[in-house]
Scaffold this motif. Structure first.
Motif, mmCIF file in Angstrom:
data_model
loop_
_atom_site.group_PDB
_atom_site.id
_atom_site.type_symbol
_atom_site.label_atom_id
_atom_site.label_comp_id
_atom_site.label_asym_id
_atom_site.label_seq_id
_atom_site.Cartn_x
_atom_site.Cartn_y
_atom_site.Cartn_z
ATOM 1 N N LEU A 48 0.618 -1.237 0.132
ATOM 2 C CA LEU A 48 -0.222 0.205 -0.073
ATOM 3 C C LEU A 48 0.938 1.378 0.093
ATOM 4 O O LEU A 48 0.554 2.282 -0.584
ATOM 5 N N ASP A 49 1.888 1.560 0.772
ATOM 6 C CA ASP A 49 2.899 2.359 0.715
ATOM 7 C C ASP A 49 3.410 2.605 -0.686
ATOM 8 O O ASP A 49 3.542 3.907 -1.232
ATOM 9 N N GLU A 50 3.918 1.303 -1.291
ATOM 10 C CA GLU A 50 4.363 1.484 -2.690
ATOM 11 C C GLU A 50 3.520 2.130 -3.813
ATOM 12 O O GLU A 50 3.645 3.017 -4.384
ATOM 13 N N MET A 51 1.988 1.694 -3.642
ATOM 14 C CA MET A 51 1.010 2.173 -4.336
ATOM 15 C C MET A 51 0.834 3.716 -4.062
ATOM 16 O O MET A 51 0.434 4.427 -5.340
ATOM 17 N N GLN A 52 0.885 4.104 -2.812
ATOM 18 C CA GLN A 52 0.786 5.595 -2.863
ATOM 19 C C GLN A 52 1.804 6.254 -3.258
ATOM 20 O O GLN A 52 1.706 7.438 -4.091
ATOM 21 N N ALA A 53 3.033 5.781 -3.180
ATOM 22 C CA ALA A 53 4.139 6.496 -3.653
ATOM 23 C C ALA A 53 4.452 6.610 -5.114
ATOM 24 O O ALA A 53 4.860 7.474 -5.639
ATOM 25 N N ASP A 54 3.886 5.607 -5.945
ATOM 26 C CA ASP A 54 4.260 5.607 -7.230
ATOM 27 C C ASP A 54 2.885 6.146 -7.899
ATOM 28 O O ASP A 54 2.754 6.000 -9.241
ATOM 29 N N GLY A 55 1.892 6.567 -7.230
ATOM 30 C CA GLY A 55 0.545 7.063 -7.872
ATOM 31 C C GLY A 55 -0.335 6.167 -8.317
ATOM 32 O O GLY A 55 -1.306 6.715 -8.796
ATOM 33 N N MET A 104 -2.399 4.413 -6.305
ATOM 34 C CA MET A 104 -3.643 4.655 -5.661
ATOM 35 C C MET A 104 -4.541 5.659 -6.237
ATOM 36 O O MET A 104 -5.646 5.870 -6.382
ATOM 37 N N LYS A 105 -3.705 6.846 -6.363
ATOM 38 C CA LYS A 105 -4.326 8.181 -6.734
ATOM 39 C C LYS A 105 -4.955 7.885 -8.224
ATOM 40 O O LYS A 105 -6.134 8.314 -8.560
ATOM 41 N N LYS A 106 -4.264 7.118 -9.122
ATOM 42 C CA LYS A 106 -5.065 6.709 -10.501
ATOM 43 C C LYS A 106 -6.274 6.026 -10.489
ATOM 44 O O LYS A 106 -7.228 6.172 -11.002
ATOM 45 N N ILE A 107 -6.107 5.192 -9.535
ATOM 46 C CA ILE A 107 -7.359 4.215 -9.219
ATOM 47 C C ILE A 107 -8.643 5.139 -8.473
ATOM 48 O O ILE A 107 -9.744 4.879 -9.159
ATOM 49 N N SER A 108 -8.243 5.864 -7.548
ATOM 50 C CA SER A 108 -9.420 6.810 -7.105
ATOM 51 C C SER A 108 -9.768 7.576 -8.162
ATOM 52 O O SER A 108 -11.085 7.755 -8.100
#
Length: 277
Positions: free
Chosen positions: A251-258, A260-264
């Motif tokens: 989850l940290d990695e998905m936040q850092a590389d964008g 999570m933002k893209k999915i949201s």
């Protein structure tokens, strides 16, 4: 009484040995097959969902395919865990936590709000999306602007959710009559009764409310939202703390590389995965 001659005894012994060897071989084949099945299952991430909760997890127009924000998060998690595939298993919300602990699936990725009881009984990750409790009314309703206005009003909500916890707290404070509170198995059902005029308001998660309002701009109104954030987490079995920790790193990695933002932004049109505190 049955008797055997010497030649017959040797023949019987030989047949018995062949039979034992055959049974042993069959047993090994069965064990090998079972191990193969277990290995195959371990390569697939089994995800429990209440797939009637748009836009977090729900059925596509074909009525079969599970889609949504959480579905995309689960697929990315499975890929980064090294799984070859992910399988979504539908389960009623009221029994989903019990189903997790009896191994029906590996993890619940289905809008699980963090609370003390769930932290005690399961292994929850860090928050991955911010949520709030909100009140949704019809566009024409003007006399409901906060929970204090719900006295004497008919309010609907999904059973077993933190929306129910919130409203029961209001009942205990005599701010709403318990008989005016209606619970439903699915989150879609109170919206249907709101449309039919059987309810005055729906208490629900803001992630669901925004989806309904965005798709029905002339019908619904966001009458009130809670001040406090209600973060959500991925929910693993109590004994799977090690797997939970791996998910936290991902989850940290998905936040850092964008990611999570893209999915949201795909599902909400904005990044609701920031400002989790």
């Amino acid at each position: 009484m049955l008797r055997f001659k010497k030649g017959n005894l040797l023949l019987a012994a030989s047949l018995a040995i062949i039979l034992l060897l055959t049974l042993s071989a069959c047993g090994n084949n069965t064990e090998s097959s079972q191990n193969s099945d277990t290995d195959a299952k371990s390569d697939v991430l089994l995800v429990g969902v209440d797939d009637s909760y748009p836009p977090m997890e729900f059925k596509d127009s074909d009525g079969k395919t599970t889609i949504g924000f959480d579905v995309d998060v689960a697929k990315e998690l499975a890929k980064r865990l090294g799984k070859s595939d992910v399988q979504f298993i539908s389960n009623d919300w009221t029994g989903i936590f019990q189903a997790l602990e009896i191994n029906k699936f590996d993890v619940i990725i289905s809008s699980v709000s963090i609370n003390e009881e769930r932290q005690k009984e399961h292994s929850l990750t860090k928050p991955y999306i911010a949520n709030k409790q909100v009140i949704v009314t019809k566009k024409s309703t003007s006399d409901i602007k906060s929970p204090d206005d719900l006295k004497g009003k008919k309010v609907g909500l999904q059973a077993g959710t933190t929306s129910e916890d919130f409203l029961r707290d209001l009942v205990s404070k005599n701010k709403i009559n318990e008989n005016d509170m209606s619970t439903y198995p699915l989150v879609t059902q109170p919206f249907m009764d709101l449309d039919a005029g059987r309810l005055d308001a729906v208490m629900v998660d803001i992630v669901v409310a925004k989806y309904y309002i965005a798709n029905n701009k002339d019908k619904y109104n966001l009458a009130w939202e809670s001040v406090d954030a209600e973060p959500m987490a991925l929910c693993f079995k109590k004994k799977d703390a090690e797997l939970r920790d791996k998910a936290n790193t991902i989850l940290d990695e998905m936040q850092a590389d964008g990611t999570m933002k893209k999915i949201s932004e795909k599902w909400f049109g904005e990044d609701v995965t920031k400002n989790l505190q």
